[in-house]
Scaffold this motif. Sequence first.
Motif, mmCIF file in Angstrom:
data_model
loop_
_atom_site.group_PDB
_atom_site.id
_atom_site.type_symbol
_atom_site.label_atom_id
_atom_site.label_comp_id
_atom_site.label_asym_id
_atom_site.label_seq_id
_atom_site.Cartn_x
_atom_site.Cartn_y
_atom_site.Cartn_z
ATOM 1 N N LEU A 64 66.683 186.276 48.350
ATOM 2 C CA LEU A 64 66.495 185.672 47.026
ATOM 3 C C LEU A 64 66.829 186.596 45.848
ATOM 4 O O LEU A 64 67.587 186.198 44.967
ATOM 5 N N PRO A 65 66.277 187.840 45.809
ATOM 6 C CA PRO A 65 66.603 188.668 44.635
ATOM 7 C C PRO A 65 68.100 188.925 44.497
ATOM 8 O O PRO A 65 68.624 188.955 43.385
ATOM 9 N N GLU A 66 68.790 189.090 45.624
ATOM 10 C CA GLU A 66 70.224 189.387 45.541
ATOM 11 C C GLU A 66 71.061 188.124 45.387
ATOM 12 O O GLU A 66 72.059 188.107 44.659
ATOM 13 N N GLY A 67 70.641 187.059 46.063
ATOM 14 C CA GLY A 67 71.382 185.794 45.989
ATOM 15 C C GLY A 67 71.509 185.344 44.535
ATOM 16 O O GLY A 67 72.529 184.771 44.122
ATOM 17 N N ASN A 68 70.495 185.666 43.775
ATOM 18 C CA ASN A 68 70.439 185.335 42.358
ATOM 19 C C ASN A 68 71.580 185.965 41.549
ATOM 20 O O ASN A 68 71.875 185.540 40.437
ATOM 21 N N TRP A 69 72.207 187.016 42.110
ATOM 22 C CA TRP A 69 73.281 187.714 41.375
ATOM 23 C C TRP A 69 74.683 187.368 41.864
ATOM 24 O O TRP A 69 75.668 187.848 41.290
ATOM 25 N N ILE A 70 74.796 186.506 42.873
ATOM 26 C CA ILE A 70 76.140 186.224 43.410
ATOM 27 C C ILE A 70 77.044 185.632 42.320
ATOM 28 O O ILE A 70 78.185 186.055 42.148
ATOM 29 N N ALA A 302 64.220 175.286 49.090
ATOM 30 C CA ALA A 302 65.399 175.379 49.966
ATOM 31 C C ALA A 302 65.162 174.541 51.223
ATOM 32 O O ALA A 302 66.066 173.856 51.715
ATOM 33 N N HIS A 303 63.928 174.577 51.726
ATOM 34 C CA HIS A 303 63.609 173.821 52.937
ATOM 35 C C HIS A 303 63.734 172.323 52.657
ATOM 36 O O HIS A 303 64.341 171.586 53.428
ATOM 37 N N GLU A 304 63.178 171.895 51.524
ATOM 38 C CA GLU A 304 63.245 170.454 51.198
ATOM 39 C C GLU A 304 64.684 170.030 50.948
ATOM 40 O O GLU A 304 65.133 169.003 51.445
ATOM 41 N N ASN A 305 65.427 170.854 50.197
ATOM 42 C CA ASN A 305 66.828 170.490 49.914
ATOM 43 C C ASN A 305 67.689 170.505 51.166
ATOM 44 O O ASN A 305 68.750 169.881 51.186
ATOM 45 N N GLY A 306 67.248 171.226 52.176
ATOM 46 C CA GLY A 306 68.025 171.306 53.424
ATOM 47 C C GLY A 306 67.655 170.215 54.424
ATOM 48 O O GLY A 306 68.189 170.187 55.535
ATOM 49 N N GLU A 307 66.785 169.325 54.033
ATOM 50 C CA GLU A 307 66.319 168.277 54.953
ATOM 51 C C GLU A 307 67.498 167.476 55.520
ATOM 52 O O GLU A 307 67.576 167.210 56.713
ATOM 53 N N TRP A 308 68.476 167.132 54.636
ATOM 54 C CA TRP A 308 69.604 166.310 55.098
ATOM 55 C C TRP A 308 70.457 167.069 56.132
ATOM 56 O O TRP A 308 71.017 166.462 57.037
ATOM 57 N N VAL A 309 70.496 168.400 56.033
ATOM 58 C CA VAL A 309 71.292 169.175 57.007
ATOM 59 C C VAL A 309 70.613 169.099 58.378
ATOM 60 O O VAL A 309 71.267 168.867 59.405
ATOM 61 N N ARG A 310 69.272 169.263 58.372
ATOM 62 C CA ARG A 310 68.547 169.187 59.654
ATOM 63 C C ARG A 310 68.679 167.791 60.250
ATOM 64 O O ARG A 310 68.907 167.627 61.444
ATOM 65 N N ALA A 311 68.589 166.748 59.397
ATOM 66 C CA ALA A 311 68.693 165.375 59.900
ATOM 67 C C ALA A 311 70.089 165.135 60.479
ATOM 68 O O ALA A 311 70.243 164.544 61.557
#
Length: 326
Positions: A64-70, A302-311
């Motif tokens: 998270l701390p680094e992803g924020n700078w991509i 991230a978990h909630e937004n990834g629900e469609w990927v798991r489904a």
Amino acid sequence: MYTQALNDRPAAAAVEDADQAERFQARIDAEDRIEANDWMPEAYRRTLVRQISQHAHSEIIGQLPEGNWITRAPSLRRKAALLAKVQDECGHGLYLYAAAETLDASREELMDQLMEGRARYSSIFNYPATTWADIGAIGWLVDGAAIMNQIPLCRCSYGPYARAMIRVCKEESFHQRQGFEIMMTLCNGTVAQKAMAQDALNRWWWPCLMMFGPPDGASQHSDQSTRWKIKRFSNDALRQKFVDATVPQAEYLGLTLPDPALAFDAATGHWTHGEIDWDEFKQVLAGNGPCNRDRIEARRAAHENGEWVRAAAAAFAAKQSQRQAA
Ligand code: BYC
């Protein structure tokens, strides 16, 4: 006769357990690797699940701390390297959850513990990355500290964890170098860039020393984990190795470590450092660090937004197995 046999059973089982525990410790003492299907004491299994899952969570939250700078990396080259690094951290988390699964800890259960705030992850990821120099400092110092701690884990007595660590350490060494290179560029740049590097070092130094865990006298798990050869060095010993390795690197960069008590002890050949603020460490562990709440919220989102990927993945797997059955 039958009743007598029943009464004797617990005692016989206890003798058998004691025998197994003795044989187990003898294997550990002989540097044998313990594998997933081998007998192991329940406490050994629980200790490994605790450590491996905390480690996996650290890798996942550590994005998270680094992803924020991509999106804000200053050049295409920096962006590509940072993207690769953050993806590596995600991969490390996945190897580690897989290692925990060999100990019957399901990924779903571990993930729930993290999202409900019931699991630990490294204290360091509760600090914010506020400037680009923080990306340099994280790679140089946080990954540097992680390597120091993880190289000995390549010889951990539990095979699946030790093997995961070998690959993780190779990748961490690339991470450490990309961080040091960012710091070197900033230190050779303008006065403002060098000041930004110094400011990042000032903020990350002490939290990095805390990464190694409480001082040996207060480390509740160290003795048992050392007997089981999960841990090969104490928290303080690894912290000291890190300080000794990092002081000359800071000197090379022309930066000053934010510790007026730092001094070289010629008698021991080590750098002694000032007092670590263990109250701050306890506060961060208790959930009151600068970013604890944000990190858990980001993970939940991230978990909630990834629900469609798991489904979608589950639907695809079901389709494939139907096809195979047909
Ligand atoms: N933060 O008895 P102790 C990375 C807890 S990720 C939070 O000494 P132990 C990276 C400890 O869990 C690097 N909690 O414990 C990723 C215990 O609490 P519980 C992560 C901490 O296990 C992305 C209690 O304090 N590395 O490199 O013998 C981007 C008492 O401690 C911390 C690992 O996880 C802490 N700093 O030793 C960039 C390595 N320190 O469980 C980089 C694997 C201690 O009783 N882990 N605690 O509630 C270990 O080597 C050991 O677990 C530790 C602690 C040395 C961390």
